[in-house]
Design a protein around this motif. Structure first.
Motif, PDB file in Angstrom:
ATOM      1  N   GLU A  54      96.348  90.808 -74.997  1.00 11.74           N
ATOM      2  CA  GLU A  54      95.893  92.191 -75.099  1.00 11.74           C
ATOM      3  C   GLU A  54      94.398  92.254 -75.401  1.00 11.74           C
ATOM      4  OE1 GLU A  54      98.277  94.087 -77.992  1.00 11.74           O
ATOM      5  OE2 GLU A  54     100.108  94.100 -76.765  1.00 11.74           O
ATOM      6  N   ASP A  55      93.919  91.327 -76.246  1.00  8.22           N
ATOM      7  CA  ASP A  55      92.482  91.286 -76.537  1.00  8.22           C
ATOM      8  C   ASP A  55      91.674  90.982 -75.282  1.00  8.22           C
ATOM      9  OD1 ASP A  55      93.038  91.816 -79.157  1.00  8.22           O
ATOM     10  OD2 ASP A  55      92.886  89.725 -79.827  1.00  8.22           O
ATOM     11  N   GLU A  56      92.192  90.052 -74.444  1.00  9.35           N
ATOM     12  CA  GLU A  56      91.499  89.691 -73.212  1.00  9.35           C
ATOM     13  C   GLU A  56      91.457  90.874 -72.255  1.00  9.35           C
ATOM     14  OE1 GLU A  56      91.812  86.441 -69.558  1.00  9.35           O
ATOM     15  OE2 GLU A  56      93.113  86.252 -71.322  1.00  9.35           O
ATOM     16  N   LEU A  57      92.590  91.576 -72.137  1.00 11.40           N
ATOM     17  CA  LEU A  57      92.627  92.750 -71.255  1.00 11.40           C
ATOM     18  C   LEU A  57      91.665  93.817 -71.739  1.00 11.40           C
ATOM     19  CD1 LEU A  57      96.452  93.184 -70.523  1.00 11.40           C
ATOM     20  CD2 LEU A  57      94.696  92.253 -69.019  1.00 11.40           C
ATOM     21  N   GLU A  58      91.622  94.000 -73.067  1.00 12.47           N
ATOM     22  CA  GLU A  58      90.714  94.998 -73.627  1.00 12.47           C
ATOM     23  C   GLU A  58      89.272  94.640 -73.341  1.00 12.47           C
ATOM     24  OE1 GLU A  58      89.723  97.149 -77.921  1.00 12.47           O
ATOM     25  OE2 GLU A  58      91.396  95.722 -77.729  1.00 12.47           O
ATOM     26  N   ALA A  59      88.958  93.332 -73.421  1.00 10.96           N
ATOM     27  CA  ALA A  59      87.596  92.879 -73.128  1.00 10.96           C
ATOM     28  C   ALA A  59      87.235  93.131 -71.679  1.00 10.96           C
ATOM     29  CB  ALA A  59      87.456  91.392 -73.453  1.00 10.96           C
ATOM     30  N   ARG A  60      88.232  93.071 -70.793  1.00 10.32           N
ATOM     31  CA  ARG A  60      87.983  93.307 -69.364  1.00 10.32           C
ATOM     32  C   ARG A  60      87.981  94.797 -69.021  1.00 10.32           C
ATOM     33  NH1 ARG A  60      91.720  88.921 -66.107  1.00 10.32           N
ATOM     34  NH2 ARG A  60      90.824  87.021 -67.008  1.00 10.32           N
ATOM     35  N   GLY A  61      88.317  95.613 -69.992  1.00  7.84           N
ATOM     36  CA  GLY A  61      88.324  97.039 -69.737  1.00  7.84           C
ATOM     37  C   GLY A  61      89.682  97.563 -69.329  1.00  7.84           C
ATOM     38  N   GLY A  62      90.760  96.825 -69.600  1.00  4.73           N
ATOM     39  CA  GLY A  62      92.090  97.309 -69.257  1.00  4.73           C
ATOM     40  C   GLY A  62      92.819  96.346 -68.369  1.00  4.73           C
ATOM     41  N   SER A  63      94.111  96.591 -68.193  1.00  2.00           N
ATOM     42  CA  SER A  63      94.952  95.670 -67.433  1.00  2.00           C
ATOM     43  C   SER A  63      94.757  95.811 -65.930  1.00  2.00           C
ATOM     44  CB  SER A  63      96.425  95.900 -67.787  1.00  2.00           C
ATOM     45  OG  SER A  63      96.795  97.238 -67.512  1.00  2.00           O
ATOM     46  N   GLN A  64      94.244  96.951 -65.476  1.00  9.19           N
ATOM     47  CA  GLN A  64      94.048  97.177 -64.055  1.00  9.19           C
ATOM     48  C   GLN A  64      92.560  97.217 -63.720  1.00  9.19           C
ATOM     49  OE1 GLN A  64      96.189 100.702 -62.956  1.00  9.19           O
ATOM     50  NE2 GLN A  64      98.135  99.626 -62.806  1.00  9.19           N
ATOM     51  N   VAL A  65      92.203  96.601 -62.577  1.00 12.71           N
ATOM     52  CA  VAL A  65      90.813  96.610 -62.144  1.00 12.71           C
ATOM     53  C   VAL A  65      90.497  97.965 -61.520  1.00 12.71           C
ATOM     54  CG1 VAL A  65      89.147  95.571 -60.565  1.00 12.71           C
ATOM     55  CG2 VAL A  65      90.830  94.133 -61.736  1.00 12.71           C
ATOM     56  N   LYS A  66      89.413  98.578 -61.938  1.00 17.01           N
ATOM     57  CA  LYS A  66      88.970  99.838 -61.360  1.00 17.01           C
ATOM     58  C   LYS A  66      88.613  99.614 -59.897  1.00 17.01           C
ATOM     59  CE  LYS A  66      85.383 103.386 -62.030  1.00 17.01           C
ATOM     60  NZ  LYS A  66      84.438 103.077 -60.933  1.00 17.01           N
ATOM     61  N   ASP A  67      89.156 100.435 -59.019  1.00 14.93           N
ATOM     62  CA  ASP A  67      88.947 100.257 -57.576  1.00 14.93           C
ATOM     63  C   ASP A  67      88.028 101.352 -57.047  1.00 14.93           C
ATOM     64  OD1 ASP A  67      89.030  99.538 -54.952  1.00 14.93           O
ATOM     65  OD2 ASP A  67      91.214  99.466 -54.789  1.00 14.93           O
ATOM     66  N   ASP A  68      86.815 100.953 -56.664  1.00 17.24           N
ATOM     67  CA  ASP A  68      85.835 101.902 -56.139  1.00 17.24           C
ATOM     68  C   ASP A  68      85.856 101.992 -54.618  1.00 17.24           C
ATOM     69  OD1 ASP A  68      84.671 102.467 -58.729  1.00 17.24           O
ATOM     70  OD2 ASP A  68      83.787 100.458 -58.646  1.00 17.24           O
ATOM     71  N   ALA A  69      86.768 101.265 -53.973  1.00 16.18           N
ATOM     72  CA  ALA A  69      86.794 101.226 -52.510  1.00 16.18           C
ATOM     73  C   ALA A  69      87.310 102.535 -51.927  1.00 16.18           C
ATOM     74  CB  ALA A  69      87.655 100.064 -52.032  1.00 16.18           C
ATOM     75  N   SER A  70      86.724 102.936 -50.806  1.00  8.51           N
ATOM     76  CA  SER A  70      87.223 104.111 -50.079  1.00  8.51           C
ATOM     77  C   SER A  70      88.334 103.734 -49.112  1.00  8.51           C
ATOM     78  CB  SER A  70      86.075 104.790 -49.318  1.00  8.51           C
ATOM     79  OG  SER A  70      85.454 103.879 -48.417  1.00  8.51           O
ATOM     80  N   VAL A  71      88.320 102.461 -48.660  1.00  9.80           N
ATOM     81  CA  VAL A  71      89.344 101.959 -47.743  1.00  9.80           C
ATOM     82  C   VAL A  71      89.675 100.527 -48.139  1.00  9.80           C
ATOM     83  CG1 VAL A  71      89.859 101.309 -45.341  1.00  9.80           C
ATOM     84  CG2 VAL A  71      88.609 103.422 -45.817  1.00  9.80           C
ATOM     85  N   VAL A  72      90.958 100.186 -48.110  1.00  7.17           N
ATOM     86  CA  VAL A  72      91.402  98.813 -48.354  1.00  7.17           C
ATOM     87  C   VAL A  72      92.193  98.347 -47.134  1.00  7.17           C
ATOM     88  CG1 VAL A  72      92.741  97.266 -49.809  1.00  7.17           C
ATOM     89  CG2 VAL A  72      91.523  99.191 -50.840  1.00  7.17           C
ATOM     90  N   PHE A  73      91.773  97.230 -46.540  1.00  5.58           N
ATOM     91  CA  PHE A  73      92.472  96.649 -45.382  1.00  5.58           C
ATOM     92  C   PHE A  73      93.280  95.454 -45.867  1.00  5.58           C
ATOM     93  CE2 PHE A  73      92.737  93.823 -41.661  1.00  5.58           C
ATOM     94  CZ  PHE A  73      93.303  94.703 -40.736  1.00  5.58           C
ATOM     95  N   SER A  74      94.606  95.513 -45.671  1.00  7.24           N
ATOM     96  CA  SER A  74      95.497  94.512 -46.261  1.00  7.24           C
ATOM     97  C   SER A  74      96.356  93.764 -45.248  1.00  7.24           C
ATOM     98  CB  SER A  74      96.410  95.191 -47.295  1.00  7.24           C
ATOM     99  OG  SER A  74      95.660  95.877 -48.265  1.00  7.24           O
ATOM    100  N   ASN A  75      95.948  93.728 -43.992  1.00  5.18           N
ATOM    101  CA  ASN A  75      96.772  93.064 -42.969  1.00  5.18           C
ATOM    102  C   ASN A  75      96.774  91.545 -43.084  1.00  5.18           C
ATOM    103  OD1 ASN A  75      96.697  95.777 -42.060  1.00  5.18           O
ATOM    104  ND2 ASN A  75      97.064  95.116 -39.959  1.00  5.18           N
ATOM    105  N   HIS A  76      95.732  90.968 -43.661  1.00  4.50           N
ATOM    106  CA  HIS A  76      95.684  89.510 -43.811  1.00  4.50           C
ATOM    107  C   HIS A  76      96.721  89.067 -44.849  1.00  4.50           C
ATOM    108  CE1 HIS A  76      92.145  88.531 -41.352  1.00  4.50           C
ATOM    109  NE2 HIS A  76      91.612  89.660 -41.799  1.00  4.50           N
TER     110      HIS A  76
END
Length: 410
Positions: A54-76
Motif C-alpha cells: 500500500e505504501d508503494e502504491l501511495e508513492a506511485r499515486g494510486g493503484s491505477q496509472v492515470k491514462d492521458d491517451a485519447s485513443v488506445v490501440f490494443s490489437n497486438h
C-alpha cells in the motif's frame, strides 16, 4: 430490554456444555502450539507485506496509472516495438510488434484499417512513404513488405539479412534499410529497382537520409559513421578511428539545413559531424555518476535554436548549446530515456522513458512543463505528427497510445 436479555439467556442455555456429553478429551501436543505460533507469524508477515504494498502504491499515486491517451490501440498480443505516423495527413498510424504482425489503424478512433500479415519474426521497423500512399514493415528475419494503403494490398516484398532500420525517402517512393551484415539496401517502390551500399562487415545499426534527399548517413557497430551518395552509391565521407565512436552507434539525427549529423553511442558520447567535410565539430560526454550500464539512446537537433539534446539509458536529458558546446540544462528522469523528439514549432523536447511516461521539457530553462502517462510498462518507440498536434507511443504493455497535444503549455 427484558426480551433481549431473555433471548440471550435462552441462546446460552441452548448451547451450554453438558459434562455428560463429553466423550473424550484430547490434549494438544507442543508441535500444535508451534503450528499455531507459526500461523500467527505468517499473518503478521502478510500484514506487513500488505502495508508495504500500500505504501508503494501511495508513492506511485494510486493503484491505477492515470491514462492521458485519447485513443488506445490494443490489437497486438505482445510487446509493440515500432510506430510511424502518416506524414501526409497525420491521420493513420502503423505499428509493428513481437507478435510478428503489423497494423495500420486510425489515429482518430483506433479503428484497424488493415492487418499486415505474413511476417516470420518480430516486426521491428515500420513507416509510411512521404505521401502516405505506401506503408513498409520489416521483421528480424530480414523480410521487408510494402503495402498500398488505399487497396490494402501487398505490392512488393524482399528478403535480406536481419533488418536493423528502415526509412523512406522524404520526397520520393524510395525505401532504405540497414542490415546486420553491414549492407544498406535502397529500393524504388513498387518496381523494386535496387542499389546496395556495401558495408565493411560490421552491422549498420542506424541510418538517416539527409533532408536534401541526396545523401544518407549510416552508423555502424564498430563506431564508424559514413556518408553515402544515394545516386551513385559511392561513399563520400568516413568518420572512424580516433574521430569516430569507440563502440556501437545507436541513434542519429540530421540537421534541417543538411549541414550536420548528430550521433549517440554506447560509449556514452554524442558527436556532431559536418556532413560535407566529415569533420567532427563537437564531442559531448554524457556520463553520469550513477553505477550501471549507460549509453546515449536518443539525440536530436532543435529547429528553432542552435541547440541539441541527448538522452541516456540512465535517465539524463542534456540540452546542449552548439556554438559554445556547453550544457544549458541537465534534466533528470526516474528511468532511462529511449526516445526524444523536438517539437516542430517550439523549443520544447519530448522524452519517452522506460517508466512508461512521456515528458515535455522547455529547452529555454530545462523545466518539465507537462507529462503524459497511461502505459503500464516501458515505452519502446515514439512518433510525432508533422504538425506537432499528435503523439503516438508504443510499449511493452502490448498497446499503442495516441495523445492529443492541443494544450496551451505545449
Amino acid at each position: 430490554m427484558e426480551d433481549e436479555n431473555t433471548n440471550h439467556d435462552n441462546v446460552e442455555d441452548e448451547f451450554s456444555l453438558n459434562p455428560d456429553d463429553i466423550v473424550e478429551v484430547i490434549e494438544l501436543e507442543d508441535e500444535d502450539e508451534d503450528v499455531s505460533h507459526a500461523v500467527n507469524e505468517m499473518d503478521l508477515q502478510n500484514e506487513e507485506e500488505a502495508d508495504e504494498f500500500e505504501d508503494e502504491l501511495e508513492a506511485r499515486g494510486g493503484s491505477q496509472v492515470k491514462d492521458d491517451a485519447s485513443v488506445v490501440f490494443s490489437n497486438h498480443t505482445d510487446a509493440v516495438f515500432s510506430v510511424g505516423i502518416d506524414p501526409h495527413e497525420g491521420k493513420m498510424v502503423v505499428t509493428g510488434g513481437q507478435d510478428d504482425k503489423a497494423y495500420i489503424w486510425s489515429a482518430t478512433d483506433g479503428e484497424c484499417i488493415m492487418e499486415c500479415g505474413g511476417h516470420k519474426d518480430s516486426v521491428t521497423s515500420v513507416g509510411f512513404s512521404f505521401n502516405g500512399v505506401y506503408a513498409a514493415t520489416a521483421d528480424l528475419s530480414g523480410l521487408v513488405k510494402v503495402w498500398k494503403v488505399e487497396t490494402k494490398a501487398e505490392v512488393w516484398s524482399f528478403e535480406c539479412s536481419d533488418i536493423e532500420w528502415l526509412q523512406w525517402h522524404p520526397l520520393a517512393p524510395v525505401l532504405l534499410s540497414g542490415t546486420v551484415d553491414g549492407d544498406v539496401w535502397m529500393w524504388k517502390i513498387p518496381d523494386g529497382d535496387c542499389k546496395t551500399f556495401q558495408g565493411h562487415g560490421c552491422t549498420a545499426g542506424v541510418g538517416r537520409i539527409l533532408p536534401d534527399g541526396k545523401r544518407v548517413c549510416v552508423g555502424y557497430d564498430d563506431g564508424a559513421i559514413k556518408v553515402w551518395n544515394m545516386k551513385t552509391a559511392d561513399m563520400m565521407k568516413t568518420i572512424s578511428g580516433r574521430d569516430g565512436h569507440s563502440s556501437t552507434v545507436v541513434c542519429m539525427d540530421c540537421h534541417h539545413d543538411n549541414s550536420m549529423v548528430m550521433t549517440g553511442s554506447t560509449d556514452v558520447t554524442s558527436k556532431v559531424v559536418n556532413t560535407s567535410t566529415g569533420k567532427v565539430l563537437s564531442t559531448f560526454k554524457c556520463e553520469s555518476m550513477k553505477e550501471g550500464e549507460n549509453s546515449v539512446e536518443a539525440c536530436g537537433f532543435c529547429k528553432q535554436q542552435t541547440w541539441a539534446a541527448t538522452g541516456t539509458l540512465q535517465g539524463t536529458l542534456c540540452i546542449w548549446d552548439l556554438p559554445t558546446q556547453i550544457v544549458r540544462s541537465n534534466c533528470q528522469h526516474e528511468a532511462g530515456v529511449v526516445r526524444l523528439k523536438w517539437d516542430p514549432t517550439a523549443p520544447l523536447v519530448y522524452t519517452a522513458c522506460l517508466d512508461g511516461v512521456v515528458r515535455l521539457w522547455d529547452g529555454r530553462n530545462g523545466q518539465c512543463v507537462n507529462q503524459w502517462s497511461g502505459h503500464t510498462d516501458s515505452i519502446l518507440d515514439l512518433d510525432l505528427s508533422r504538425d506537432g498536434e499528435t503523439m503516438v507511443t508504443v510499449s511493452d504493455d502490448k498497446t499503442a497510445r495516441v495523445f492529443s497535444l492541443h494544450t496551451p503549455d505545449r
